[in-house]
Design a protein around this motif. Structure first.
Motif, short mmCIF file in Angstrom:
data_model
loop_
_atom_site.label_atom_id
_atom_site.label_comp_id
_atom_site.label_asym_id
_atom_site.label_seq_id
_atom_site.Cartn_x
_atom_site.Cartn_y
_atom_site.Cartn_z
N UNK A 1 13.01 29.90 1.51
CA UNK A 1 12.82 30.77 2.67
C UNK A 1 11.33 30.87 3.02
N UNK A 2 10.49 31.03 1.96
CA UNK A 2 9.05 31.12 2.21
C UNK A 2 8.51 29.81 2.78
N UNK A 3 9.02 28.68 2.27
CA UNK A 3 8.59 27.38 2.78
C UNK A 3 8.97 27.23 4.25
N UNK B 1 9.53 29.66 6.39
CA UNK B 1 8.71 30.58 7.17
C UNK B 1 7.32 30.00 7.41
N UNK B 2 6.78 29.39 6.32
CA UNK B 2 5.46 28.78 6.44
C UNK B 2 5.47 27.63 7.43
N UNK B 3 6.51 26.82 7.38
CA UNK B 3 6.64 25.71 8.32
C UNK B 3 6.75 26.22 9.75
N UNK B 4 7.49 27.32 9.90
CA UNK B 4 7.67 27.89 11.24
C UNK B 4 6.34 28.42 11.78
N UNK B 5 5.56 29.09 10.90
CA UNK B 5 4.25 29.63 11.32
C UNK B 5 3.33 28.49 11.72
N UNK C 1 18.51 32.40 -6.82
CA UNK C 1 17.85 33.39 -5.94
C UNK C 1 16.39 33.04 -5.73
N UNK C 2 15.70 32.68 -6.83
CA UNK C 2 14.28 32.32 -6.73
C UNK C 2 14.09 31.06 -5.88
#
Length: 307
Positions: A277-279, A281-285, A270-271
């Motif tokens: 997921x955060x990575x 999202x960061x790449x997408x931003x 899960x972690x």
């Protein structure tokens, strides 16, 4: 055929087998069916035969082949087959691997005693093996089931190159009725075990065993056997059920440890998923920001060119 006595060939066996590290405690099942008459009765019941001459049985149980305080209970040759029978009061799916190690020792002893040469150009013949576990533990299983050695393989590609099948027969009271009716001694053994377990729910183990033994004698269940071996049966029963209880605790601890390991793995997954997921999202931003900056640059360039 001659029965192999425990005292004969001991030195020869010791040269083949590793020395036992733990003392083996006999069981009531093995004590009952080490009697050739009882053993032949159970064989007939299982196979639909009518053998009456006990001398046709050749007992080949390896007396010092002990592993982790357990050993194969009964091994015998009849009808050119080699039978390996074991009694279990706790569920154990690893018996095919144990039987593989045991049957190798049986064949090693067999070819040595028969003077068989494995380098002969002629095909040498050996008795075909059959593996059976007589199970009367508390875990609920069907009338019969099968364990396979291939179930233990890390990977299986196609048909296993090495397979060993073990038939597990449920001998708890109320199961395999046809077999029980065909073998009275097995039926009475199941009745005795059932009585011990019933009384153990409300009495101490010692009291439960004593009460079960006395009641069976009164009711004619294993009467002659119990009268002749009462003290030994009581001692063995207490040992068996103490060990059964210890193994149940061990299984529970193993189960809980497995659940904890699974929980930790699930949490780790899960972690890792959240981190990924955060990575993402960061790449997408970053990609969106870069695209916006590129558009602004294009607009500025267009304005400059327009002037």
């Amino acid at each position: 055929m001659m029965e192999l006595q425990a005292g004969s060939g001991v030195q020869e066996e010791q040269s083949i087998l590793p020395a036992a590290k733990k003392k083996y405690k006999d069981t009531i099942f093995r004590m009952l069916f080490s009697d050739k008459k009882n053993l032949l009765s159970l064989y007939n019941a299982l196979n639909g035969k009518n053998y009456s001459n006990c001398d046709q049985l050749e007992i080949v149980t390896l007396e010092n082949a002990i592993y982790m305080s357990m050993k194969n209970d009964l091994a015998f040759i009849l009808d050119l087959d080699l039978f390996l029978w074991e009694h279990q009061s706790t569920y154990n799916p690893n018996v095919p691997l144990r039987d593989l190690m045991y049957i190798a020792k049986e064949y090693e002893k067999y070819i040595k005693e028969k003077g068989i040469s494995l380098y002969s150009s002629r095909q040498q013949k050996i008795p075909a093996p059959q593996f059976i576990v007589f199970y009367n533990g508390n875990r609920k299983i069907g009338e019969r089931m099968e364990h396979r050695l291939s179930d233990a393989y890390e990977t299986v590609r196609g048909e296993p190159a090495l397979e060993l099948k073990v038939l597990v027969i449920n001998i708890n009271e109320g199961h395999n009725q046809k077999l029980m009716e065909s073998c009275q001694i097995l039926k009475e053994y199941a009745q005795y075990v059932s009585k011990v377990r019933t009384y153990k729910k409300t009495l101490s183990l010692n009291e439960a065993v004593e009460k079960a033994v006395d009641e069976c004698i009164r009711e004619g269940i294993l009467r002659e056997f119990l009268l002749a071996n009462k003290a030994e049966v009581v001692a063995m029963s207490i040992f068996e059920y103490d060990r059964e209880w210890e193994e149940e605790i061990l299984r529970k601890e193993e189960f809980e440890a497995g659940r904890e390991a699974e929980r930790k793995n699930t949490e780790k997954e899960r972690l890792n998923a959240e981190k990924e997921h955060r990575r993402a999202e960061s790449e997408k931003i970053r990609a969106d920001n870069a695209e916006k900056e590129l558009l602004l640059l294009k607009e500025k360039l267009a304005l400059m060119q327009g002037k």
